[in-house]
Design a protein around this motif. Sequence first.
Motif, mmCIF file in Angstrom:
data_model
loop_
_atom_site.group_PDB
_atom_site.id
_atom_site.type_symbol
_atom_site.label_atom_id
_atom_site.label_comp_id
_atom_site.label_asym_id
_atom_site.label_seq_id
_atom_site.Cartn_x
_atom_site.Cartn_y
_atom_site.Cartn_z
ATOM 1 N N GLU A 32 0.782 -1.247 -0.057
ATOM 2 C CA GLU A 32 0.202 -0.130 0.410
ATOM 3 C C GLU A 32 0.688 1.356 0.256
ATOM 4 N N ALA A 33 1.880 1.198 0.652
ATOM 5 C CA ALA A 33 3.132 2.494 0.835
ATOM 6 C C ALA A 33 3.807 2.876 -0.749
ATOM 7 N N VAL A 34 3.890 1.764 -1.356
ATOM 8 C CA VAL A 34 5.192 1.539 -2.067
ATOM 9 C C VAL A 34 4.081 2.496 -3.554
ATOM 10 N N LEU A 35 3.031 1.804 -4.198
ATOM 11 C CA LEU A 35 1.834 2.108 -4.428
ATOM 12 C C LEU A 35 1.066 3.771 -4.355
ATOM 13 N N ALA A 36 1.702 4.455 -3.110
ATOM 14 C CA ALA A 36 0.538 5.413 -2.141
ATOM 15 C C ALA A 36 1.962 5.990 -2.973
ATOM 16 N N ARG A 37 2.985 5.671 -2.845
ATOM 17 C CA ARG A 37 4.285 6.697 -3.402
ATOM 18 C C ARG A 37 4.388 6.618 -5.042
ATOM 19 N N LYS A 38 4.084 5.759 -5.854
ATOM 20 C CA LYS A 38 3.945 5.751 -7.134
ATOM 21 C C LYS A 38 2.561 6.687 -7.632
ATOM 22 N N LEU A 39 1.752 6.534 -6.547
ATOM 23 C CA LEU A 39 0.460 7.846 -7.108
ATOM 24 C C LEU A 39 1.430 9.642 -7.042
ATOM 25 N N GLU A 40 1.740 9.386 -5.748
ATOM 26 C CA GLU A 40 2.166 10.833 -5.675
ATOM 27 C C GLU A 40 3.698 11.537 -7.179
ATOM 28 N N GLN A 41 4.028 10.223 -7.290
ATOM 29 C CA GLN A 41 4.703 10.132 -8.203
ATOM 30 C C GLN A 41 4.157 10.780 -9.667
ATOM 31 N N ASP A 42 2.857 9.982 -9.620
ATOM 32 C CA ASP A 42 2.742 10.420 -11.264
ATOM 33 C C ASP A 42 1.684 11.887 -11.283
ATOM 34 N N PHE A 43 0.396 12.126 -10.042
ATOM 35 C CA PHE A 43 -0.265 12.530 -10.200
ATOM 36 C C PHE A 43 -0.660 13.494 -9.472
ATOM 37 N N SER A 44 -1.174 14.685 -9.150
ATOM 38 C CA SER A 44 -1.049 15.666 -8.247
ATOM 39 C C SER A 44 -2.198 15.050 -6.676
ATOM 40 N N LYS A 45 -1.808 16.050 -5.728
ATOM 41 C CA LYS A 45 -2.566 16.002 -5.017
ATOM 42 C C LYS A 45 -4.072 16.034 -5.076
ATOM 43 N N ASP A 46 -4.723 17.201 -5.876
ATOM 44 C CA ASP A 46 -5.850 17.317 -6.738
ATOM 45 C C ASP A 46 -6.748 16.148 -6.780
ATOM 46 N N GLU A 47 -5.598 15.393 -7.920
ATOM 47 C CA GLU A 47 -6.143 14.408 -8.592
ATOM 48 C C GLU A 47 -5.828 13.278 -7.853
ATOM 49 N N ILE A 48 -5.506 13.116 -6.821
ATOM 50 C CA ILE A 48 -5.458 11.810 -6.109
ATOM 51 C C ILE A 48 -6.715 11.866 -5.162
ATOM 52 N N LEU A 49 -6.726 13.573 -4.521
ATOM 53 C CA LEU A 49 -7.934 13.577 -3.469
ATOM 54 C C LEU A 49 -9.495 13.113 -4.193
ATOM 55 N N GLY A 50 -9.432 13.835 -5.909
ATOM 56 C CA GLY A 50 -10.422 13.605 -6.431
ATOM 57 C C GLY A 50 -10.806 11.963 -7.013
ATOM 58 N N TYR A 51 -9.749 11.018 -7.357
ATOM 59 C CA TYR A 51 -9.975 9.919 -6.558
ATOM 60 C C TYR A 51 -10.516 9.470 -5.709
ATOM 61 N N TYR A 52 -9.624 9.869 -4.794
ATOM 62 C CA TYR A 52 -10.410 9.399 -3.439
ATOM 63 C C TYR A 52 -12.227 9.569 -3.156
ATOM 64 N N LEU A 53 -12.124 10.869 -3.618
ATOM 65 C CA LEU A 53 -13.467 10.681 -3.580
ATOM 66 C C LEU A 53 -14.517 10.015 -3.754
ATOM 67 N N ASN A 54 -14.410 9.926 -5.489
ATOM 68 C CA ASN A 54 -15.278 8.872 -6.159
ATOM 69 C C ASN A 54 -15.384 8.147 -5.718
ATOM 70 N N ALA A 55 -14.524 7.337 -5.067
ATOM 71 C CA ALA A 55 -14.164 6.206 -5.329
ATOM 72 C C ALA A 55 -14.919 5.566 -3.961
ATOM 73 N N ILE A 56 -14.946 5.677 -2.681
ATOM 74 C CA ILE A 56 -14.918 5.702 -1.851
ATOM 75 C C ILE A 56 -16.395 5.681 -0.820
ATOM 76 N N TYR A 57 -16.513 4.663 0.243
ATOM 77 C CA TYR A 57 -18.456 4.525 0.787
ATOM 78 C C TYR A 57 -18.645 5.108 1.627
ATOM 79 N N PHE A 58 -19.420 5.320 1.468
ATOM 80 C CA PHE A 58 -20.101 6.555 2.216
ATOM 81 C C PHE A 58 -20.779 6.100 3.382
ATOM 82 N N GLY A 59 -21.459 4.979 3.498
ATOM 83 C CA GLY A 59 -22.727 4.682 3.659
ATOM 84 C C GLY A 59 -23.935 4.844 3.590
#
Length: 800
Positions: free
Chosen positions: A188-215
């Motif tokens: 998980e940490a290794v993949l996180a590092r690759k994400l940070e290298q490839d995408f901006s913070k706003d992009e990552i946050l956008g992916y996260y907000l579209n993906a996670i479950y809110f109940g």
Amino acid sequence: MVRPVSPAGPGLGRPDVLEGPGGPSGPTGPGRRAAKAGKGDPAAIKRAKRRKRINWIVAAFAVVVMMAGAGVVGLTWFYDDVPTYDTSELQATSIVYSDGKTELAKLGEVNRTLVPAEKISPVVKQAVMAAEDKNFLDHEGIDLKGIARAAWNNFTGGDTQGASTITQQYARHAADLSGINYNRKIREAVLARKLEQDFSKDEILGYYLNAIYFGRGAHGVEAAAQMYFRKSVLTQPGQKNALTKEEAAVLAAVIKQPEPDTATGHKGYDPQTNIEAAKERWNYTLGNMVEKGWMTPEERAKSVYPEKTLQKYDPKKCNIGCGIDKPTGNVVNYVRDELEAMGIPAAEWKKGGYRITTTIDSRAQKAAEEAARWASTSSPMHKLPKYYKAALVAINPSNGQVMAYYGGENGTGYDYAGLNDGGNSGGHAAGSTFKIYTLAAALREEIPMDSRWDALKDDDNGRKISNAGRDAGDIKCGHSCTLEQSTISSYNVPFYWIADGIGPDKVVAAARDAGIRTMFDTSKGKPHDLTKTDPKKLAPAEFDNEVAFGQYPITVLDHANGVATLANRGVYNKAHFIRSVEKRDANGKFVKLAGKGEKLDPQTRFVANQIDDINAVLQKIPDNIGKDLKEGRPATGKTGTWELNQERSDNGDAWMVGATPQVAAAVWVGTEGKRRAIEEAGGKKMSGSGTPASIWEMFMDLVHSRLGLPVERFEERKNTGNPDSTYPNGQSPPPPTQGPNNGNPCGNLPDFLCPDRDNGGDNNNNDGNGNGNNNQGPNAGTPTTAPPPENPFPNGGGGG
């Protein structure tokens, strides 16, 4: 590789990212990558060294863990690639009404609506970061302390839990990782590092907000905002109905544990199930927002938990597949079929991301349900036993769009307006309503509406012709009934002889051309696709002369389509349910799919002037049965019934069909399951002029009023046809009985001696169509030599 949902948008307030016109990672801003690329920038060089050092630390942890004997997979496996996680395939598909926005149904695997990262309200982003990772903008994507703790606990046999950053949480989603162990934590940490290298913070946050479950069945932040507050995260702060900071904090607070955990006993953070823990987590979130400068202390002091705007949640209520369990569920079934025909199979639209705009008008649909549903207290059906069923379909004659469809209570039960069992069952005997197609076939053969027919010739070489239970004494015109009067009074015998003369295949062909696609024979109950089989092969083998007065079952949908064709002066438009098909693009916007959606193909099937003659006669029927529309609105109409069986005179099916130039509607009433005798609430046998006509009248008045449709009139009667046609078998009308001097009460006196000479003919004013028309009696326009029957609409098989 994880694909961006959209170009990154406005800055998130990160101090080490250069701000540009479009934000730190916007279309025109230098963005995060620009900051990384500055070789001469001391700060950039320092950050690059820091990232490199972190990468080595992560790698070192991985090596240590694997050397401990737990891993046999090489370090290169961890660094291979970021697995694909395409959330665009995990959205819902929306089916909407004709207005393009009001939801009719929601389908798909999950309740998710993707939204562009740069369009998400900053208030929501800040609240989520405050709740889940307040230092998200400052770190390099991993929590070194959490990784160290996971590794140490692995050695010591302790708890393997470890805190995760937002980037790590998204990496877990992207890799579809499960289980809490050191291998997962390291990867998980290794993949996180690759994400940070490839995408901006706003992009990552956008992916996260579209993906996670809110109940509450809500996947992604937009679905969550709708479920919890009936608001959209795309509405920006300051705009009407935008999410407040307090509401955004509620959404952020549930992420940690949206639903109860049976293993731990924790009830989760949904305020409806655990308000104390929800408020505690909410306060924690607001506190971090103040700490990070996303909320002022003054705002925090005034903050109140938003219980007033929080929506109640019913776990039993549909969140996905919505609309299937309602009367509109049958519309969804037709939409599925049309999508399949367009090359969009279920496997495709179930992935989500589609918006299907239907032809169904929400106002018309509501009117149909009010008029035809037993559950509607204002419906004429409500007076009858619950096992009585009605079906109603309305179509726009000018384009074939199905405006309203009611075939039952849901899309999983029996559809009383259409086909069932893959098209192998369905339909109802149309009775006298089918005569409108016999008329179309007759006028094609140049049989005029004033032609005369023998309504008493009810024997065809020993074959008894049903005349709707009428005796000779009930048919006053006897051996000399005009086709017009036979239509209005709904006599069966003349129509039988029309089919016998021109051939029943001509009647079937006219019905097909008007819009009847499927007709069932009565010997085997087999459906026949009239669009694929030559009527000459079906009639009289399957459909004999009785086809002329509606012995053979058809669907309500097809019948409405046929009525629409006549209302459109013989121009056919295929009935359809889809107007347009759209799919979200990379920016989250709906874009119409080329070559998909509505394809109008109007086809002239009949001679307009001939259809005008039919419509002129059919317009007399609604008033004749006391069902004329409000505002003096002209409308065609035809009633019909069919007997339950030959041994009994009870009726099993009753119909009313008719149209204005703007709306064509067909109504059927019968019973659920096995056909049973149908009666009115008072015990009288039901005919088409009873409950079906009442439903039709109610619907037509409602739909024209609610849609604000102006009063439109049909074309005038043209009196087409060959007066010397050889088909009519009736006797010529007897000469008019008149007194001496040719009926002139003044004899041969000069006009000045007889001032009343011209005042005695008020009941025989010629309407220009060759018919007497005093507009007073129920059969205005019927030749006076053949008085109307005492009961023009008796009950019985094939009658009115």
